[in-house]
Design a protein around this motif. Structure first.
Motif, PDB file in Angstrom:
ATOM      1  N   GLY A   1      -2.694   5.318  -0.255  1.00  0.00           N
ATOM      2  CA  GLY A   1      -3.662   4.244  -0.090  1.00  0.00           C
ATOM      3  C   GLY A   1      -3.824   3.329  -1.279  1.00  0.00           C
TER       4      GLY A   1
ATOM      5  N   LYS B   1       0.855  -1.196   0.000  1.00  0.00           N
ATOM      6  CA  LYS B   1       0.000   0.000   0.000  1.00  0.00           C
ATOM      7  C   LYS B   1       0.886   1.239   0.000  1.00  0.00           C
TER       8      LYS B   1
ATOM      9  N   LEU C   1      -2.877   0.309  -3.946  1.00  0.00           N
ATOM     10  CA  LEU C   1      -2.220  -0.992  -3.887  1.00  0.00           C
ATOM     11  C   LEU C   1      -1.436  -1.199  -5.165  1.00  0.00           C
TER      12      LEU C   1
END
Length: 603
Positions: free
Chosen positions: A530, A526, A532
């Motif tokens: 925020g 992450k 991925l």
């Protein structure tokens, strides 16, 4: 049409005759098979004499030909060739046991088999014993209950209502063969949700299967749901059950509703697949939690070793004391190919299948196989204290081998456990009752229930969360890769007494096994904003390990891939620790309260 609740109440009242001679938990052993017998008797009454009159003409037929011919005359998929019906049984009270047995033996094979699995002959003997002497009274009471004015669906409701009542009477065993109805309704809602448009087609025929069908609750509610949604649709139900009484109840329910009872098979699903070559549109199940599969170990391990993915258990074998993921693999083997429309599965598990087993082990390998094939669509965490025989938390897994485009490569997690922070609940900042409500009285370990009305809470709300497929405080949508990781072996060099690194013949440092460690490295990391993004083993190692262990290295030959779903972690909400001032104030208030109480006592 008489209200089915009224009929169920009339039958329930017969249980009063058993009081004193039977424990409450055993009432069902008499009332359920007697209900079946009375219903079958009522259905056959209009054509019973025609069947008896035709008997001489089929005398030389084979058994199967006899059954087919007489079934046709009876106008049902069963018949009775005994001279006795309930009216004649009551007319001869002195021979009630012998005549009742004669009546039962007169049924065609499919109906007679059901009564045999109830072991009802034992109850006939018990009730006819002079110490009890209640057999005639029970038969007479049932003879007074007319079940001929019920259509098959409403009669099914009567039977289900009785099953529920007896299960609740027997709290200690209810969970063995009874899933709370609101849980089944939620599973059915979610399972059919994505196919609502297709299910409106006139004359559509679908199939539903449960490999651990118990008393048939999931099959019955699945059928009811589709009928309510589309009266012209047909759902053919199939199942298998290992418990003889539960099997008899389920098969009775199918017979009463006009389903084909031959679709319900008896036996251990793992060792004898009664529906080996069948594929199904939908599958639902609540297999026993933590079921030991040691008795079936040889057959399962042989199938795994010899057939691999051509069999049912190719992906791996879980621990011997928990066969949950064996049930799921069995169901996956019965999915229709994608090109034929695919299949959808709903199954209830405890928390164990989410994370048990390290990388390279059975459970992890099974999860990897499911997730990498993009079959896992959603997991719904349910409230605890929802089931009769356990208070633990449970999870509904939804699998689909024909996902719609927006769901491809993703898994939806729904946290339907309710509010966790009681202080926020009291302050009105969180609604703890969006998912469950307390029951008026506990039933075994069941203290909570999921409300069934409206879309703002309970079943409707959870179904909407699933259907909306939008992230919020209760929903997370994550890519499949999020759940994968590499388990790497981190080695450090062996050193001599002077602190020098010892090297092997190849000139490379020798590993010190006492310093060996392991790291689970997620496929994704992450970012600060925020997002991925993929990461490599090398990137993680350089970033997280090397700064602390500069001489360490990874033994690539020992790296394994694993998958786990740490559900609670993903929904964890950090709660700041209370300040020292708040704690001090509470202590002082408690001390003051104690002093005042002491003062009152001394005065």
């Amino acid at each position: 049409m008489t209200n089915f609740k009224d009929k169920a109440n009339l039958i329930w009242e017969v249980a009063d005759l058993l009081r004193g001679d039977y424990k409450q938990s055993d009432y069902g052993k008499v009332i359920l098979p007697m209900t079946v017998l009375r219903r079958l008797d009522c259905v056959l009454t209009p054509n019973k004499q025609k069947v008896l009159d035709y008997l001489p003409k089929v005398e030389k037929f084979s058994d199967s030909a006899k059954d087919l011919t007489l079934n046709k005359i009876a106008g049902a998929n069963f018949h009775n060739r005994s001279q006795f019906d309930f009216a004649k049984l009551v007319a001869a009270p002195n021979h009630i046991a012998a005549n009742l047995r004669n009546h039962i033996n007169g049924y065609s094979a499919s109906a007679r088999e059901i009564i045999e699995y109830f072991n009802f002959d034992d109850q006939i003997e018990r009730m006819d014993d002079p110490k009890a002497d209640i057999l005639f009274q029970v038969v007479k009471k049932f003879a007074e209950i007319d079940l001929s004015d019920m259509d098959t669906m409403h009669m099914g409701y009567v039977f289900e209502d009785l099953i529920r009542r007896f299960a609740e009477q027997s709290n200690e065993t209810a969970g063995e063969h009874f899933t709370p109805r609101e849980v089944i309704k939620l599973m059915v809602n979610v399972l059919f949700n994505a196919d609502n448009q297709a299910l409106t087609q006139p004359g559509i025929v679908k199939t539903l299967y449960d490999p651990a069908c118990g008393t048939g609750g999931m099959l019955s509610i699945g059928e009811q749901h589709l009928k309510d949604f589309n009266p012209n649709a047909k759902l053919e139900v199939f199942g298998q059950e290992i418990n003889p009484e539960s099997y008899a109840i389920c098969k009775s329910d199918m017979l009463i509703k006009g389903q084909n009872p031959a679709n319900i098979k008896f036996g251990n699903t793992f060792t004898i697949d009664g529906l080996r070559d069948e594929k199904f549109d939908y599958m639902l199940s609540n297999p026993p939690f933590g079921v030991d599969w040691k008795k079936a170990q040889k057959i399962i391990t042989d199938e795994h070793a010899n057939l691999g993915y051509a069999g049912r258990f190719g992906a791996g074998l879980p621990r011997i004391n928990d066969g949950s993921l064996l049930f799921l693999q069995h169901m996956i083997a019965k999915m229709k190919p994608r090109e034929d429309g695919g299949s959808r599965i709903g199954i209830v598990f405890n928390g164990s299948p989410l994370f048990t087993g390290q990388a390279g082990n059975g459970e992890s390998n099974i999860r990897q196989w499911i997730i990498e094939n993009d079959w896992l669509e959603a997991i719904i965490a349910l409230p605890d204290q929802l089931f009769y025989n356990t208070g633990i938390s449970t999870y509904i897994w939804i699998l689909n081998n024909h996902k719609i485009p927006e769901r491809k490569g993703k898994i939806q997690l729904i946290n339907a456990t309710g509010g966790k922070d009681e202080e926020q609940v009291k302050a009105g900042k969180r609604d703890n009752n969006r998912f469950w409500e307390k029951m008026p009285r506990s039933l075994g370990n069941k203290r909570k229930q999921i409300p069934e009305n409206g879309d703002s809470k309970g079943i409707g709300f959870i179904t909407k969360l699933y259907g909306d497929f939008t992230e919020n405080e209760f929903v997370k949508i994550l890519p499949n890769e999020f759940f994968g990781y590499w388990r790497v072996t981190v080695e450090q060099p062996e050193k001599d007494n002077n602190g020098n690194i010892i090297k092997g013949r190849d000139g490379k440092p020798k590993a010190d096994s006492s310093l060996r460690d392991y790291e689970n490295i997620p496929f994704l990391q992450k970012t600060r904003d925020g997002k991925l993004i993929p990461q490599s083993i090398k990137e993680y190692f350089e970033r997280e390990v090397k700064p602390h262990l500069p001489e360490a290295w990874i033994d690539d030959s020992k790296t394994k891939t694993g998958y786990e779903i740490n559900f609670t972690k993903y929904f964890y909400e950090f709660k700041p620790l209370r300040s020292l001032a708040e704690i001090k104030a509470d202590i002082l208030a408690l001390e003051q309260s104690s002093l005042e109480l002491e003062k009152q006592v001394l005065e």
